[in-house]
Each structure stands twice: as structure tokens, then as C-alpha cells.
Scaffold this active site. Structure first.
Site, short mmCIF file in Angstrom:
data_model
loop_
_atom_site.label_atom_id
_atom_site.label_comp_id
_atom_site.label_asym_id
_atom_site.label_seq_id
_atom_site.Cartn_x
_atom_site.Cartn_y
_atom_site.Cartn_z
N CYS A 110 0.84 -1.20 0.00
CA CYS A 110 0.00 0.00 0.00
C CYS A 110 0.87 1.25 0.00
CB CYS A 110 -0.86 0.01 1.25
SG CYS A 110 -1.69 -1.54 1.56
N TRP B 16 -3.60 -1.99 -1.35
CA TRP B 16 -3.58 -3.20 -2.17
C TRP B 16 -3.90 -4.31 -1.20
CZ3 TRP B 16 0.38 -7.23 -3.39
CH2 TRP B 16 0.01 -7.99 -4.49
N ASN C 107 0.89 -0.15 6.08
CA ASN C 107 1.32 -0.94 4.92
C ASN C 107 2.09 -2.12 5.48
OD1 ASN C 107 2.21 -1.96 2.51
ND2 ASN C 107 3.97 -0.59 2.40
N GLY C 108 1.62 -3.34 5.21
CA GLY C 108 2.33 -4.53 5.69
C GLY C 108 1.33 -5.59 6.10
N GLU D 160 11.42 -12.91 -20.49
CA GLU D 160 11.04 -11.55 -20.10
C GLU D 160 10.05 -10.96 -21.09
OE1 GLU D 160 11.06 -9.82 -17.63
OE2 GLU D 160 10.83 -7.76 -18.30
N LYS E 283 6.34 -9.57 -20.08
CA LYS E 283 5.93 -8.20 -20.41
C LYS E 283 4.57 -8.22 -21.10
CE LYS E 283 8.13 -6.58 -18.60
NZ LYS E 283 8.47 -6.69 -17.41
N LYS F 134 3.14 -2.63 -7.94
CA LYS F 134 4.52 -2.39 -8.35
C LYS F 134 5.51 -3.18 -7.50
CE LYS F 134 7.91 -0.84 -10.64
NZ LYS F 134 8.17 -1.49 -11.96
#
Ligand code: AGP
Length: 612
Positions: A2, A73, A99-100, A485, A489, A607
Site C-alpha cells: 500500500c 492493495w 502498509n504490511g 522476459e 511483459k 509495483k
């Protein structure tokens, strides 16, 4: 994973918090909320993105010069209004953002319920703020002390900020395992998950360390203690991040901006580390561990996702150039399969964010067995950067697009520098070859620049294939990880199923998939097992597969076989992964845009995956 933001000072808090949330949305975006103190503690939160929160606040009381905000998130509790942060304490005098993951939250919740408390949400965060207030009331201690005591009962990861109606002049923050940075202004403080929401206001920052609790107030006072009650002196650092670096600079998406940044980001990864004329490679961050590399019996590379693909390129580099055996491990597998780890093992942990939970845990496991841990991270001051024995930053700049592009090529650049440096120091590579490769390495950014000129052609190809249901990516040797990769993508931003495969392996099964509906991307550059790859292309053609070939500039042989040929500048085999990745990034990007996908924030992704 988050994003959290806090502010206390003379300014109106709401605009600062809202802009901060937008800057952190890449960290998670399934719900958002904020709390402000005006005459009382007001809280607003909603399921959805930050823009949904903003729209919900039109007629609300948004006054106040102190506040906290959060973009989520989900880890515990589905994404909805109730589970959105912040969360109130039982008396609603305290509010928290987090966050965690608190791993022992259910036992704590049970205890608190037995003491008569009730809960609104399914989150671990609400349990923490209930515990804090319970301690504050029953042990008659101040808020800072109550937070410190509570955190001694917590197992797991946290970055928290707490606001109190009874103390409208101060915020309390703490962290363990999740990132938290404090920006220091003139009698004002900014607290956030990373520097993006802070950089336009101040360049002076303090990165909290694990198990540290901080209190800041509008008198400009910052106090830090460990949860073991040990006073700590704040270590103030200067932020390198520029605001412009965070904006899109005119590109439609962060991902495209970051693809085009690669000539510069690769150059930045080499800056101060490579002098071809003098035959010098110097990686300051690991200079004290050079001997460990030179004498290493084995290198274990641990990472996740794209970083794992960079590690796969690293395997070819270290074995081919420095003759050191390498194992590349998915961190999530490594940490649970009871691996054999020797004290003289050299572990290289690769992570763009420096916050990936599985990679962090794998590092802790290897460290506990006595191995030496070298980090390759992009985020300065990140958790992985701080738990490794040494390391090098990729210096690719902030990578906001969820799909990693410039971080990948910067990771490979750093691994190439490491392998070349070790090969030279071990005397395995001739001086002439060493100088030749260093000189070619200095030319790579310009060759990447030239490759970017293929953009329009890649857009044309994307228009042909954006409706495809499946893709196959094939490569050999150094280009096998590039195939992996390229496939990742495509699938992570366009939601098309794609598989990367060693080109020769196609015969052992996947060839059954080939038909006139199957686009097959083949990295068929002139070096390595080029002739073998040509035969693989013929095998695909014989089954009516469609060939999109990445070839070396001027190659006419593949041209005759492929349906589409993408010519990239000639370079040495060891540098092909950096250059060949560029057209694959552009192909994925354009296909995703043509499919109307959210390129910078693909569905279900974040991310940095700071949870298991
Ligand atoms: C890359 O495009 C993905 N977003 C993802 O696989 C990422 O590489 C992975 O989560 C590892 O992240 P890290 O490099 O920050 O540790």
C-alpha cells in the site's frame, strides 16, 4: 502493498495528502481513504481508486493542517469501504494507516474481543489500533509509549502512521519490513512510503529503520526510539529524486517514458563504474567483497519476476565470463524448500523495489546460514538494500510503471559489469577482449537509442497481432531469459497468454501449439547458436506458425523465413539481452494500449509485492 502519506505543519493538509496518494497509486489502488483533524477527527474512505476518493469528498469538511492518507492493495479483507484505511480505535480518538501484514493479528483480535472490543473490518490494521488504545488506557501511558509497547507484541511487517484527536499537533510513525520515509520541512513534516509525495516540498529526509518509532510535531521536533526503548539520533539524508523524474514528461504512460529513458538509465547504471579507455570497472558498493566474488565456489541469485529474468542473464554472464557456477532461484521457492546453503556461498539478491517480501525472506534465510548477501536494488534506502552485506544500486531512477522495463536493463547492465570485473580480476579474460567488451559496453546506450527508433514499426506489428490469443517467445543462450522476459511483459500488461521457451525445447511439446493463429517471437541474433535458431524457425514455418524475428541489422537469411523481421544493432553476444529487450517492451506496450488495457496499473498487479 500500500501507499501511506502523513502531514503535520502550517499548511492545509488535504491537498498535500491527495497529491501524495496519486503519486503512490502505483503501490496499490483498490481502495483509498484519509483522516484530518479540524475541530474533530474526520475520516473519509472508499473502495476504488484515489480519484474515487476525491470525487466522494466534494461536500466534506476538508479543513485541518494535520492528516493521514492511504491507498490500498488488499492483503487482509477484500477491497471495500469498510476495509479501506484509515481505521479508528474503539473511542474513535485515534486513527491509523498501515502498509504490511501483521501475522499474529488473529490471536491478538481474539484477545481483544475477549476483553469486550468489537471490530468493523476484517483487517489486521484495525486490530493494531485497538491494541494501541487498549494499552494507552489500561497502562495509563502516553500514545508514543503505547505504540512502542504494542509493536513489541507484533509479528510481521508494518509501516504505520497514527493521528490522535487529543494531540492535534503530532503524528506517530513506525516501521518494520515495509518502507517509510520522513520529509523534514520548516516546522512541518511529511511521512510517506517513498519519496514521491515528499520531493516537491523538501529534499531532507530520514529513512526509518526497522523497529523504530518516530514522533513529529508542528514545532519541528522529530524524536526516534527503537521499540526496545533506545533513543536514536535521526540520520538526515539529501534526496536525489527530482519531481520531474516522477511525472510522465509528456509520455502517455509511465511505462513508455521509462522505455525511452533506457539510454540514460543504462548510462546512469554505468556512471562512475566503467572507464573503457583505462580498462577500469569499479563497483564501489561491493569493493570490500570483491575477493568473495573472485573466490566464490558458487553464486546463488535470488529474485522474483522480471528481476529473476535478469538473474537468468546473470547466470550466463558469471558462468561464461567469470567461470563461477551459478544457481538462479525464485525467492518464493528458495525460502521454503530447505535449500542447502554454505557459509562460503555468495548470494546476489536482485530487486527493483527492494521491498519484495519473498526476496527479503530468502535473504534472511541465506544470511542465517552464514552466506554473504550482495544486493542489486533500484530504490535507495529500501529494505533489501539495508539488510544485505553490500550491494550496488542500479540508479535507473523511479520506475512507476508496474511492468518493469528500465530496471531490467539496468539490472542486466550491473550484472554484466560485475561479471566482467571478476573475469578480469581472475585473469580469465584476455586484456584485449576485456578492453574490447568495455568499449562495446560504453556504446550500448547509443545502440539502445537507435533501437528505440523501431517504435513505429513495432506499432505496425502490434496492430496486426493485438487480438491474438496466445504468443510463444523463443530464444537460446543469453537470449533464453530475454524470451522469458518478453513473454512476461506481454502477459502482464495485455493479458494475452504468452510463454517464453528455450528455442530447442519447442520440439519437446510446445510445437504442438503451433498453427496459423500462433505468433512466435524468436530472438535470432547473429551470435550464439544462430544456425540452430534458424532451424527452429523453419520448424515453426513448417507448421504454419507466424514468425516475428529479432535479428542483427543486415541479416537477410532470417528475412526470407520470417513474416516480420526486427533488425537491432549488432553487438557482442553478452550485450544482446539489453538491446533485444527493447523491441519486446515496445511490442508489449503497443499491443496493451491497442487492447485498451491499463498499461501503468495492470489489473491484479502492484509495483512491489511486499506480501507473500
Ligand atoms: C515485472 O514487470 C513485474 N511487475 C514483477 O514481476 C516484478 O519484477 C517482481 O514483482 C519483482 O519485483 P522487484 O524487482 O521489485 O523485487
Amino acid at each position: 502493498m500500500c501507499g501511506i502519506v502523513g502531514y503535520v505543519g502550517p499548511r492545509k493538509a488535504y491537498p498535500i495528502l491527495l497529491k501524495g496518494l496519486y503519486r503512490l497509486e502505483y503501490r496499490g489502488y483498490d481502495s483509498a481513504g484519509l483522516a484530518l483533524i479540524n475541530s474533530s477527527l474526520n475520516m473519509y474512505k472508499t473502495h476504488g481508486k484515489v480519484s474515487d476518493l476525491e470525487n466522494s469528498l466534494r461536500d466534506k469538511d476538508l479543513e485541518g493542517t494535520i492528516g493521514i492518507a492511504h491507498t490500498r492493495w488488499a492483503t487482509h479483507g477484500e477491497p471495500n469501504d469498510i476495509n479501506a484505511h484509515p481505521h479508528f480505535s474503539p473511542t474513535k480518538k485515534l486513527a491509523i494507516i498501515h502498509n504490511g501484514i501483521i501475522e499474529n493479528y488473529s490471536s491478538l483480535k481474539e484477545e481483544l474481543i475477549n476483553r469486550g472490543y468489537t471490530f468493523q473490518s476484517d483487517t489486521d490494521t484495525e486490530v493494531l489500533i485497538h491494541l494501541i488504545e487498549d494499552i494507552q488506557v489500561n497502562e495509563k501511558v502516553d500514545l508514543f509509549e503505547a505504540v512502542r509497547i504494542a509493536l513489541n507484541q507484533i509479528f510481521g511487517a508494518y509501516a504505520i502512521v497514527i493521528i490522535s484527536q487529543d494531540h492535534p499537533d503530532k503524528l506517530i510513525a513506525a516501521k518494520k519490513g515495509s518502507p517509510l520515509v520522513i520529509g523534514l520541512g520548516e516546522d512541518e513534516f511529511f511521512i510517506a512510503s517513498d519519496a514521491a509525495p515528499i520531493v516537491e516540498y523538501t529534499k531532507n529526509v530520514v529513512y526509518l529503520n526497522d523497529e523504530e518509532v518516530a514522533t513529529v510535531n508542528r514545532q519541528g521536533e522529530l524524536k526516534i526510539k527503537t521499540i526496545r526503548n533506545q533513543e536514536k539520533t535521526p540520520y538526515i539524508q539529501k534526496l536525489e529524486l527530482q519531481l520531474s523524474a516522477i511525472e510522465k514528461s509528456g509520455f502517455p504512460h509511465f511505462m513508455l517514458k521509462e522505455i525511452y529513458e533506457q539510454p540514460r538509465s543504462i548510462k546512469d547504471s554505468m556512471r562512475g563504474r566503467l572507464n573503457a579507455a583505462k580498462g577500469i570497472v569499479s563497483l564501489g558498493g561491493i569493493i570490500d567483497y570483491e575477493q568473495k566474488f573472485i573466490t566464490a565456489r558458487r553464486i546463488i541469485i535470488i529474485a522474483c519476476g522480471t528481476s529473476w529474468h535478469a538473474g537468468m542473464v546473470g547466470e550466463y554472464l558469471f558462468e561464461d565470463l567469470a567461470r563461477i557456477p551459478v544457481e538462479v532461484e525464485y525467492a518464493s521457492e528458495f525460502r521454503y524448500r530447505n535449500p542447502i546453503i554454505y557459509e562460503d556461498d555468495l548470494v546476489v539478491a536482485i530487486s527493483q523495489s527492494g521491498e519484495t517480501a519473498d526476496t527479503l525472506a530468502a535473504i534472511e534465510l541465506a544470511k542465517s546460514k552464514g552466506a554473504t548477501i550482495i544486493g542489486i536494488c533500484n530504490v535507495v534506502g529500501s529494505s533489501i538494500a539495508r539488510v544485505t552485506h553490500a550491494g550496488s544500486y542500479t540508479h535507473a531512477g523511479p520506475e512507476i510503471g508496474v511492468a518493469s522495463t528500465k530496471a531490467f536493463t539496468s539490472q542486466v547492465t550491473l550484472l554484466t559489469l560485475m561479471a566482467l570485473s571478476i573475469a578480469d580480476k581472475k585473469g580469465i579474460i584476455s586484456k584485449s577482449r576485456f578492453y574490447q567488451l568495455l568499449s562495446e559496453m560504453e556504446a550500448i546506450p547509443a545502440k539502445v537509442e537507435k533501437t528505440l527508433q523501431l517504435n513505429d514499426y513495432l506499432l505496425d506489428i502490434s496492430k496486426v497481432f493485438h487480438a491474438a490469443k496466445n504468443f510463444l517467445y523463443l530464444g537460446r543462450g543469453y537470449n533464453f531469459p530475454v524470451a522469458l522476459e518478453g513473454a512476461l511483459k506481454l502477459k502482464e500488461i495485455s493479458y494475452i497468454h504468452a510463454e517464453g521457451y528455450p528455442a530447442a525445447e519447442m520440439k519437446h511439446g510446445p510445437i504442438a501449439l503451433i498453427d496459423e493463429e500462433m505468433p512466435v517471437v524468436v530472438i535470432a541474433t547473429k551470435k550464439g547458436a544462430y544456425d540452430k535458431v534458424l532451424s527452429n524457425i523453419q520448424e515453426v514455418k513448417a507448421r504454419k506458425g507466424i514468425i516475428i524475428a529479432i535479428v542483427t541489422e543486415g541479416d537477410k537469411a532470417v528475412n526470407k523465413l520470417a513474416d516480420y523481421t526486427i533488425e537491432i544493432p549488432e553487438t557482442d553476444e553478452i550485450f544482446v539481452p539489453i538491446i533485444a529487450s527493447i523491441p519486446l517492451q515496445l511490442l508489449s506496450y503497443h499491443i496493451a494500449v491497442l487492447r485498451g488495457c491499463n498499461v501503468d496499473q495492470p489489473r491484479n498487479l502492484a509495483k512491489s509485492v511486499t506480501v507473500e
